[in-house]
Design a protein around this motif. Structure first.
Motif, PDB file in Angstrom:
ATOM      1  N   VAL A  40       0.874  -1.172   0.000  1.00 58.25           N
ATOM      2  CA  VAL A  40       0.000   0.000   0.000  1.00 58.25           C
ATOM      3  C   VAL A  40       0.911   1.222   0.000  1.00 58.25           C
ATOM      4  CG1 VAL A  40      -1.723   1.326   1.274  1.00 58.25           C
ATOM      5  CG2 VAL A  40      -1.879  -1.173   1.189  1.00 58.25           C
ATOM      6  N   ASP A  41       1.032   1.856  -1.162  1.00 57.73           N
ATOM      7  CA  ASP A  41       1.933   3.002  -1.336  1.00 57.73           C
ATOM      8  C   ASP A  41       1.098   4.274  -1.299  1.00 57.73           C
ATOM      9  OD1 ASP A  41       3.769   4.914  -2.099  1.00 57.73           O
ATOM     10  OD2 ASP A  41       4.742   3.625  -3.590  1.00 57.73           O
ATOM     11  N   LEU A  42       1.267   5.052  -0.248  1.00 59.90           N
ATOM     12  CA  LEU A  42       0.432   6.232  -0.053  1.00 59.90           C
ATOM     13  C   LEU A  42       0.749   7.370  -1.020  1.00 59.90           C
ATOM     14  CD1 LEU A  42       0.210   6.386   3.852  1.00 59.90           C
ATOM     15  CD2 LEU A  42      -1.315   5.252   2.216  1.00 59.90           C
ATOM     16  N   SER A  43       1.841   7.283  -1.763  1.00 60.73           N
ATOM     17  CA  SER A  43       2.173   8.332  -2.725  1.00 60.73           C
ATOM     18  C   SER A  43       1.086   8.469  -3.789  1.00 60.73           C
ATOM     19  CB  SER A  43       3.521   8.045  -3.394  1.00 60.73           C
ATOM     20  OG  SER A  43       3.459   6.864  -4.177  1.00 60.73           O
ATOM     21  N   ALA A  44       0.371   7.382  -4.057  1.00 59.69           N
ATOM     22  CA  ALA A  44      -0.686   7.406  -5.066  1.00 59.69           C
ATOM     23  C   ALA A  44      -2.027   7.845  -4.496  1.00 59.69           C
ATOM     24  CB  ALA A  44      -0.828   6.023  -5.689  1.00 59.69           C
ATOM     25  N   LEU A  45      -2.099   7.985  -3.172  1.00 61.07           N
ATOM     26  CA  LEU A  45      -3.388   8.261  -2.532  1.00 61.07           C
ATOM     27  C   LEU A  45      -3.437   9.602  -1.809  1.00 61.07           C
ATOM     28  CD1 LEU A  45      -4.018   4.745  -0.918  1.00 61.07           C
ATOM     29  CD2 LEU A  45      -4.980   5.619  -3.062  1.00 61.07           C
ATOM     30  N   GLY A  46      -2.298  10.268  -1.718  1.00 62.38           N
ATOM     31  CA  GLY A  46      -2.203  11.460  -0.884  1.00 62.38           C
ATOM     32  C   GLY A  46      -3.264  12.504  -1.162  1.00 62.38           C
ATOM     33  N   GLN A  47      -3.535  12.795  -2.439  1.00 60.81           N
ATOM     34  CA  GLN A  47      -4.490  13.856  -2.773  1.00 60.81           C
ATOM     35  C   GLN A  47      -5.924  13.502  -2.410  1.00 60.81           C
ATOM     36  OE1 GLN A  47      -5.017  14.387  -7.046  1.00 60.81           O
ATOM     37  NE2 GLN A  47      -4.114  12.362  -7.413  1.00 60.81           N
ATOM     38  N   HIS A  48      -6.167  12.216  -2.141  1.00 61.66           N
ATOM     39  CA  HIS A  48      -7.535  11.785  -1.841  1.00 61.66           C
ATOM     40  C   HIS A  48      -7.793  11.576  -0.345  1.00 61.66           C
ATOM     41  CE1 HIS A  48      -8.050  11.134  -6.125  1.00 61.66           C
ATOM     42  NE2 HIS A  48      -6.975  10.375  -6.141  1.00 61.66           N
ATOM     43  N   LEU A  49      -6.747  11.619   0.473  1.00 62.30           N
ATOM     44  CA  LEU A  49      -6.906  11.246   1.879  1.00 62.30           C
ATOM     45  C   LEU A  49      -7.802  12.209   2.655  1.00 62.30           C
ATOM     46  CD1 LEU A  49      -3.340   9.987   2.869  1.00 62.30           C
ATOM     47  CD2 LEU A  49      -5.428   8.634   2.615  1.00 62.30           C
ATOM     48  N   LEU A  50      -7.783  13.474   2.276  1.00 59.63           N
ATOM     49  CA  LEU A  50      -8.580  14.466   2.996  1.00 59.63           C
ATOM     50  C   LEU A  50      -9.826  14.887   2.220  1.00 59.63           C
ATOM     51  CD1 LEU A  50      -5.742  16.714   4.471  1.00 59.63           C
ATOM     52  CD2 LEU A  50      -7.081  14.958   5.633  1.00 59.63           C
ATOM     53  N   SER A  51     -10.133  14.148   1.168  1.00 55.95           N
ATOM     54  CA  SER A  51     -11.320  14.477   0.380  1.00 55.95           C
ATOM     55  C   SER A  51     -12.583  14.186   1.181  1.00 55.95           C
ATOM     56  CB  SER A  51     -11.331  13.650  -0.915  1.00 55.95           C
ATOM     57  OG  SER A  51     -12.569  13.802  -1.586  1.00 55.95           O
ATOM     58  N   PRO A  52     -13.580  15.087   1.114  1.00 57.94           N
ATOM     59  CA  PRO A  52     -14.842  14.828   1.823  1.00 57.94           C
ATOM     60  C   PRO A  52     -15.649  13.704   1.183  1.00 57.94           C
ATOM     61  CG  PRO A  52     -15.010  16.825   0.501  1.00 57.94           C
ATOM     62  CD  PRO A  52     -13.573  16.400   0.444  1.00 57.94           C
ATOM     63  N   VAL A  53     -15.288  13.359  -0.041  1.00 57.60           N
ATOM     64  CA  VAL A  53     -15.977  12.275  -0.750  1.00 57.60           C
ATOM     65  C   VAL A  53     -15.131  11.008  -0.663  1.00 57.60           C
ATOM     66  CG1 VAL A  53     -16.917  11.495  -2.958  1.00 57.60           C
ATOM     67  CG2 VAL A  53     -16.978  13.933  -2.352  1.00 57.60           C
ATOM     68  N   PRO A  54     -15.697   9.902  -0.179  1.00 61.82           N
ATOM     69  CA  PRO A  54     -14.921   8.659  -0.076  1.00 61.82           C
ATOM     70  C   PRO A  54     -14.316   8.270  -1.428  1.00 61.82           C
ATOM     71  CG  PRO A  54     -17.017   8.443   1.059  1.00 61.82           C
ATOM     72  CD  PRO A  54     -17.076   9.738   0.315  1.00 61.82           C
ATOM     73  N   PHE A  55     -13.043   7.901  -1.397  1.00 60.08           N
ATOM     74  CA  PHE A  55     -12.347   7.486  -2.613  1.00 60.08           C
ATOM     75  C   PHE A  55     -12.097   5.980  -2.544  1.00 60.08           C
ATOM     76  CE2 PHE A  55      -8.349   6.864  -5.048  1.00 60.08           C
ATOM     77  CZ  PHE A  55      -8.811   7.292  -6.291  1.00 60.08           C
ATOM     78  N   PRO A  56     -12.515   5.231  -3.552  1.00 55.30           N
ATOM     79  CA  PRO A  56     -12.399   3.765  -3.486  1.00 55.30           C
ATOM     80  C   PRO A  56     -10.988   3.262  -3.186  1.00 55.30           C
ATOM     81  CG  PRO A  56     -13.767   4.407  -5.341  1.00 55.30           C
ATOM     82  CD  PRO A  56     -13.193   5.669  -4.785  1.00 55.30           C
ATOM     83  N   GLY A  57      -9.977   3.912  -3.756  1.00 52.70           N
ATOM     84  CA  GLY A  57      -8.602   3.467  -3.520  1.00 52.70           C
ATOM     85  C   GLY A  57      -8.191   3.612  -2.067  1.00 52.70           C
TER      86      GLY A  57
END
Length: 203
Positions: A40-57
């Motif tokens: 699980v590499d968080l570099s690909a998910l960083g922009q989505h972690l604080l999104s108010p909309v749940p992100f599937p990844g």
């Protein structure tokens, strides 16, 4: 058994990821698993972690981490501790989410003055989430990466027996919980049967 490597470096293809994957592979081999599991590499998910909309990844990554039996958590040091990216991700997990998980913390650092950060900062975070951390965390200096295989081999030799023991203990605890659940369920069924029989035979 589920083995997961969690990488908290915001840079894609980082040295932290390479070190973490090799560390997981070294431990996995010594406990009898040829495949190092999922990364699980968080570099690909960083922009989505604080999104108010749940992100599937992000949701899938959280599920993989929470469901892991063995979790290697790796980060570079940033201002003397782990990255904010890793903290934001782990903050998305509910309290006790890592109960039943054996975790191995790992930090890659440029300054030996930060060597205690893996024990002082990262280990307590994993314990707070319910993980069992049976061995000291691994602190690796960037200058030590030239002989990485030898260093990781020596580290894996030290931690593998304790990891194996903890994984076995987790299995026993899980089996006990399942047995208790089955027994409680059987007791409820029997109680309901007796109550129904009493109703039928009542005058």
């Amino acid at each position: 058994m589920s083995i997961v490597t969690l990488v908290g470096n915001p840079r894609e293809g980082s040295r932290t990821r390479a070190v973490a994957v090799e560390a997981t592979r070294a431990v996995a081999r010594r406990i009898g698993y040829a495949v190092p599991g999922v990364v699980v590499d968080l570099s690909a998910l960083g922009q989505h972690l604080l999104s108010p909309v749940p992100f599937p990844g992000v949701e899938a990554a959280l599920h993989r981490v929470a469901a892991s039996s063995l979790l290697v958590v790796a980060s570079p040091t940033y201002k003397g501790t782990y990255t904010g990216l890793l903290k934001v991700f782990l903050d998305r997990l509910p309290s006790g989410a890592l109960a039943g998980t054996t975790a191995l913390p790992l930090l890659v650092m440029g300054d030996p003055a930060h060597s205690l950060a893996v024990e002082v900062h990262l280990r307590p975070l994993l314990v707070e989430l319910g993980a069992t951390v049976p061995t000291p965390g691994l602190a690796l200096l960037e200058s030590q990466l030239t002989d990485l295989e030898e260093r990781l081999g020596a580290w894996a030799d030290r931690v593998a027996p304790q990891v194996t023991a903890e994984l076995r203990a987790d299995t026993v605890r899980a089996d006990t919980v399942r047995a208790d659940t089955v027994s409680a369920g059987a007791a409820r069924v029997e109680a309901a049967r007796v109550e129904a029989a009493e109703v039928v035979t009542a005058p």
